[in-house]
Structure formats: C-alpha cells, structure tokens
Scaffold this active site. Sequence first.
Site, short mmCIF file in Angstrom:
data_model
loop_
_atom_site.label_atom_id
_atom_site.label_comp_id
_atom_site.label_asym_id
_atom_site.label_seq_id
_atom_site.Cartn_x
_atom_site.Cartn_y
_atom_site.Cartn_z
N LYS C 46 0.92 -1.45 0.18
CA LYS C 46 0.58 -0.15 0.00
C LYS C 46 0.51 1.35 0.01
CE LYS C 46 -3.47 2.12 3.23
NZ LYS C 46 -5.06 1.67 3.96
N SER C 120 -9.79 2.08 2.81
CA SER C 120 -8.87 2.95 2.14
C SER C 120 -7.94 2.20 1.14
CB SER C 120 -8.67 3.66 2.72
OG SER C 120 -7.63 2.72 3.92
N SER C 144 -10.17 -0.16 6.75
CA SER C 144 -9.55 -0.23 5.72
C SER C 144 -8.95 -1.23 4.69
CB SER C 144 -8.53 1.25 5.86
OG SER C 144 -8.79 2.07 5.13
#
Lengths: 90, 428, 442
Positions: C46, C120, C144
């Site tokens: 990420k 997210s 997330s």
Amino acid sequence: MEKQEFYRLLKVARVELDEREVESIEKDINDILAFFDKLESISLEDEKMAFHSVEIPEKLRSDVADNKDKLNNVFYNGESYRFYFLGPRI
Amino acid sequence: MKIGLEVHVALPTKTKLFCSDLAYENQEEPNSNVCPVCLGLPGSKPVLNQRALEISTNIANALNCKISERTWFVRKVYFYPDLPKGYQITQLDGAIGTNGYVAVHGKKIRIRRVQIEEDPARITREKDYSLIDFNRSGVPLNEIVTEPDIFSLEELKDFIDELRSILYYQGININQELKTDLNISLAETRVEIKNVTGVRNLIAAAEYEIARQSELIKSGKKIAAETRAYKEDSNETVSSREKETEEEYGFTFEPDLTFYDTTRITIQKPIIASTVAADLANKNDYGEKTIRELILFNRRNLSLLSSIKKEEFKDGVSLIEKFASFGIDDYSEKEFKDMLKHDVSSVEKSDFMFMLGREKKPEQKAGKPEIEAGIKEMLSSDRGLMERGLKDEKAMSFMIGKIKEKYHVTGKEAADFIRKVIKSMSNN
Amino acid sequence: MTSKFLQLEKAEYAKLVEQLKKENERLNAFNFIDETEKDGKIISVKDNICVKGMPATASSRILHGYVPGFNATVVDRLEKSGFSVVGKTNMDEFGFGSFGLNSEHPAKNPFDEDYVAGGSSSGSAVATAVMKNHVSIAESTGGSISAPAAFCGVVGLTPTYGVMSRYGLIDYASSLDKIGFIGKSADNIRDVMEKTVGGDEKDTTSLSKHISNENPRRLYVVDNLMDGVDEGVKDRFEELLSKLSSMGYTVEHISIEYLEYSVPAYYILSMSEASTNLAKYQGFKYGFKVKDFSLNYNDFFMSARKQFGKEAKRRVILGTFIRSKSIKQKYYEKSLALRRSIIDKMKKILENGFIITPTMPIFTPKINEVSDINPVEAYSMDMLTVPPNLCGFPHMSFPYFYEKGMPLGAQVITDHFNDYSLLDFLSEWEKDFKYRFKKEVG
C-alpha cells in the site's frame, strides 16, 4: 459552530479554503459535530481512558549512537544550500 | 512584582531524545547528525532514550519535585519551519516532576513542573528564505517551569545562580546558554517575554520590562497582556505577535509512545552546593560568600573543601585560589593534600610548579637536542600553528617565548636557535 | 501448510509489468509499478508504507515526489524472506475513506468497473484480485482492509494492534493504524504474517507477543450492530450463519452495550490524531514543494496545504477543533473512555468465541451511487468494521457469496493476540468455498 470560530480554526490548522469549499466544508463539519454529539447521551464518569487498545509496555533505547537508518543523501527530497535545508522566510 | 520563568536546558546525553543520532552540536557540517526520526520524515517513529529519562528524574528530584511514577508525553502542535513534525513531543499532565521548589536564601521559589521535551532545529533567518540545520532537532531538553514567586531582580539573579548550580551538579553543561521565557507582572496584567538566550540577556530583559511597566503605571496607562521579544542589539523588549495560544496547541497524548515507569530509576542524592557552602562556612568559621564562589560551579573544590579539617580550611581556600591564580586546573586531590603541607603563600609560580613535582629545577636548563625534539613534537601535531608562525612575526615571537619559558632558556642566542628549528621544519 | 506465491525469474519480470500496466489502465490498482528488473515472490505494498527508492504518496498530492530513503520494517522483513515489491497500491488519501474514491485516480472494482473497490486499501484489494496467488501489504485504521477485501472478493486480515511494526508507515492515526494483509488463500496470508509479525526496536508500540489460535467454535451475532444493515445483506448473512452452524459452530445472538457509539468515538479519535500527524506536511523538505521561499512561513504552509484533498481538509479542521483545550473533554477524552469501556465489553464475549458480522452494511455500490453521499452517511458505512478497529481486535473479512456476480464478505473478530485462529477459520472455510475471479495475471 459559529462562522468566526470556523475561520479561526482554518488559521490554526493552516488550511486555506476557497469560497465554495468554505460553504460545503462548514456545513459538513456542523453535520459531523451533530453526529458526534450522540456521545452526550451516555455517561462514562469513572471509566479510565484507553490511549491504546492493548497494553504497550515501555520500550527504551540505550544511549548509544548507531545510525541504523542513516540516509545516503539527506537532501535528496528537499532544497538545500551549503548543507542547510532551505526553508520559508521567518 | 511577580516573575515566573520557563527555563530550558539541554541534557548531557550522548544521543538524541528519540533517535540514536549524536545529541551534542559539534563542529561538523550542518545536517550531518540526522535521520528520518529527527527530520520528521513520514513513517519514522520515536523511541525514548533511557538516559534522558534517568537524568530528568534526577533533575526533578534535585528540584524537590514529586516524581511521576508513570510519566508520559504529549504532542504540542504549532507551525514553524524549525519544527519538523509540526508538533513538539513534550510533557504536560504526566510530566516527570511536579510541585517542587528551589530554596534561595531561605525562600522557596516553587517549581510547577519539570518536563522532558525535544529541541527544534536551528534556524537562521535570511532575507528571502531561512536556513535550517537539523543537527539540533531532537536534542533532549528539560523545561523547568516556576510559579510566579520571584519578586525582584535580585531574587531573579539569585534564583538563576542557584538553579544553574543545582543543574551543574546534575551533570548539565554549564557553559550552554540557557533559553528562558519569562513572564512579568507589576500590576494585574501578565506580560510574557519569549526566547531569551543567556543569563545576561535574561536579566537585561527583566530590567527593561520592569522599567517599561513601571513607567506605564506611573503615567496611568494600561499594560497590555501580550507576548514580547527581547532585542539584544537595542536592549529592549518589543511586542511580538503571539504564535499559538494554550487553546490552540491542542495537547494530546503522544500515541507513538507509551507510559514510562520511573520507580526503578536510581535516584542519586542531589548535591545542593549553596547548602554545602552554608554548612562549611558554619563549621569552619569562614566567609560563606567566598566558599559559594569556589564551589557553586566546581565539583572538585566542593569535594576538597568538604574533605579537610577545620584547622586546614583557611589554608585550603588559599591553596585553591593559588592554583587558580597560576592557571593550574588539572591537579589531583593527592596533589592538593600534599601542597597543603607547605606554606605557599609567597611562592612564585616556577617554585610552586617545582614543589608540585611537575617541573625540573629552574636552574636545570634544557639542552639543544631536547629543545629541538620538543619543538618538533609540538609543531608536528599542530601544523596550523607552525604556518601562522611563519607568516606572522607576532605569532613567531609568541611561540619562541612559550618555548623559552618551557625549557627555561633565555637570551637572543636561544631565540635564534628556536627560530632556526621552526623554519627548518617548514621545509619538510 | 502449503503457501504458493507468484515466483518469478528476472527474465519473466518485464512480462508481469507489461500485464499489470495494462490492467492498471482499467483499474487503477497501482500508484506506482516498479519496472526495475527483479526476481522472487511477488508482493505489493500500500502506498502509505515506505519502500526504499520507490515513491510513497499515500495518494496525496502533498507527497508527490517523495521517495523515502528507508524501508518500513515490514518491507525489510519481507525482502529478507525472498519477497520482491512489484509496486505501490492505490488508496484513499492518507487512508481517509471507505470506497477508494478519495484518490486522484480512484481504483475500480475488478468484477465491474462501474463499482467501487472499497477503501482505503482499494489498490491492495484490486491488485490481489487480479494477480495469481497474490498477497498485498495493506493497512487499516477503521476498516480499510476489511471494506475493500469484501467489495473485491478477497480476504482481508487486520492483526491485533501492535503485533505488526508501524515503522515506515505514513501515519493516519497512530493509536489505531494497523498494517495487515489482503490475499486469497489462508496459507499465503499465514506465511507472510509469520515472516513479518513481532516487536521492532524502531517502533515503541510494536509488541513481541505469542499469537495463539484458540477457536471455541462459537459465533456471536451482535444484534444492536445489525440495525442499519441492508435487508438483502441480512438475508445472505442468515444463510451464511446456517452454513456455519452446519459446519459445527454454535451461533448465539447477543447485544453489547455502547457498540453503536463506536463510529463517532472512532472518528473523534482518528481525526484528532490525524490533525497532528498531518501537521508535518509543509511543502519544503519532501513531497510537494512551494517554489517561493520568500513567502512568510505561515503563507508558505497555507499554500502547501492547499494540496490536501477535501476529506483531508475536513479531518484536519475537525481534528484541530476537537483537540482545542476548551472542548477536548467533551469529545476526545470521552471517546478514549468509551474505547476503554467497549474493549472490556467485547473482550468478555471474545474470550468465548468469535463475533461475526457482515463486513459492510450494503452490497457493493456503484461509484456514482456513493460519490456524492455526505460525510456522515459515508462514515456510517463503517459501523461494522469500526468496533474491532477502534479496540485493536484482530478481524478478517472473507468472501462467502456472489450476488449478481458481485462478491459479498463477512467479518470474523477474535480476541487480542488470537490472530491465527482467524486463518484456521479461513482454512476450514476454503475447504468448501471456491473463490471467483474475473481475470488473473502472472
């Protein structure tokens, strides 16, 4: 939240908004605060505060110089002048 | 009149408060002791220096504070280019020490709080930009916050003296410039003067501010509650726009750290030199003022004077002064005790040195080979000195004088010889 | 245990890059794909986790151009175990979002590009769905990992707070941020987790704790949490419960006091912390640069911080307000107390079994259905993922059904440091469940 308070906050947080943003964000913020106010309906007088969700035991570093993450080039990401970082006027 | 202070001192640790870069500012180039943590790069995390916690606990104890058994840190948010994360990691409610005092001539100046915090970077103002050196960023500090218990300039001077002495005995480098915020109120209104560097400026700033406020009161004007800055060049305080208020700092628990247990930290009995001075004066029937001057910032003097008998005390003080007057600083307790057996009241330096066993008898002049070897040794370790001597006749004379003194030789012949040796070295 | 990763020779790497770039044009899974030839087991990370030499933007314009000179601890540990990072995955800016839409180029659902990927960790879920045997290193603050995993039909595991080092993670809310995993096989996730968990001297809050796998084979459904859940989702969830009881799980219905207050408490705490963590973005040391140094520093900072997206601005302003001395007690301190209270109440339940919930209260929405909803509505979508996140309990979203071709996920929650029980649960589930994916490269 009063308009004046909102503008004060923008200054404190160093956030500048254009007029359209002011309008929508101010409304959002008031909606969100109303949503947060739900908490007023519960009472937690004697409850302790959980700063973390699990117990974090203390971790100390001995006073020994060893630069594990020594950066190859300190200024790689910034502007520099004679080994100083260049910053805004004060 | 009420004066309160916030005094900042750097702790004598090897490394920074939250990362393992060297903490002392050295002669190295700017930004040479930095890493992701003290540059505040995204992703970096702080880890507390154990030594900084230990020293702070001892300082809080020496200032008669209540030690927090579980100490913790907060984030203080404000914006300035020298503050890499946009917040300073400092302490408030969970501060290492609270509710202490410093006794100054029998009066207690209360200490509200001793807190551990990180120093921001060093910033230099230029016309169209600023220059920032992060070598100082993250150096461990203690901020010592007093109650407004100081009522006169005299008390201010005495308090600072006392505080510096206590800190000296906690290992703080006493040559560092104290950075102080002071608030002064002659009437109801509190005026804060931020970032005063050094003791001299602190006194000058207070003096100016007292005069300024008295003048306003005399002429029936109102004193504004404000933050001011001290200008060293013009020796005055000027109004400065307040950066952030207490409300705006928005202190919150520092979630990248945790709680720290201080109950296992060894606390040394603090040395309060002014108390020792009073005791010695009392015990030895000797002037307290002289003793204070000798021991407030001198560990060895304190130890020597505490270790001698009443009969020797007067001579002991004279001997310490004698050592000082001859510029001898590196003497041992044994040397001191040996010298105490002699009457040195009217002894010249050369004889004193001889008695100390540090020099040959004055009449034993050194021979040329010895002098030559000595010069070579001295200059090969300091080529800068030699080069200055070759360029500049004044420096050369100075060097020759020093060498003559060291080897107890005199006269033009000796000087010419020394000059010849130095010049011959430059050709190598 | 049999883990199996996409393992490449150097010569094969360029082909993978080619394929991913093509997929990325369509799905925006990656903010950055590393074209430097490499070999090893392929993993993605990420974009809020630092990989030395690769850009790290957390999908924020204010970090454009930032290239960290150091690795996150999790990346260090993976590289030592033969993993190679193929790229940095798309996300909501700084982790602020539940649909992946708070990004300059939002990631799209791999099953149908009209649908959201979830957020997210949007790109991590999409990358996992489109690559063979993939595991992506993701991060969750309030849901997330679970949300995008559910919407993209992959598994998302969020470990106990503190068991994964956060060193090198670009902070959103430090007391809530947890690095975790998105994958599509229990064995693969377990392998990656085993190689990355454990204390780290560079992160004070990281823990070296034994992680257990106790499974009392009891599932609790928290009725007062189900109030806002879509009726269709509820029906599917009931079917899941029947299936699980046929697998030998006892299902019990309970109610946990205050659990419905988790969402405001979570947003109060996360915004407070975020407003301090984002104070470092000032436009001169890294990332976005303000050109004119002669601006007064306040104007300079203001000018830099215009780069924040709308949601980031909202959270910074609100977080700053909530931290103000005069009202800190009302919101911030109360939320800390509420967190304490909820932890204790959930812990009592979790000692005896898992809590199970749908992951999201709605079916995967279309992008245009949620792009204009107001913040309070958006935050309410986290009602099921927030409680374990607020309280640091390990939890896992796993796919269990396909509704009109789109995946549906459920979430199991267990007690602190019992993370591996979730992977045991998944292994058992995988025996009788077939993951579906539209297209897989590599």
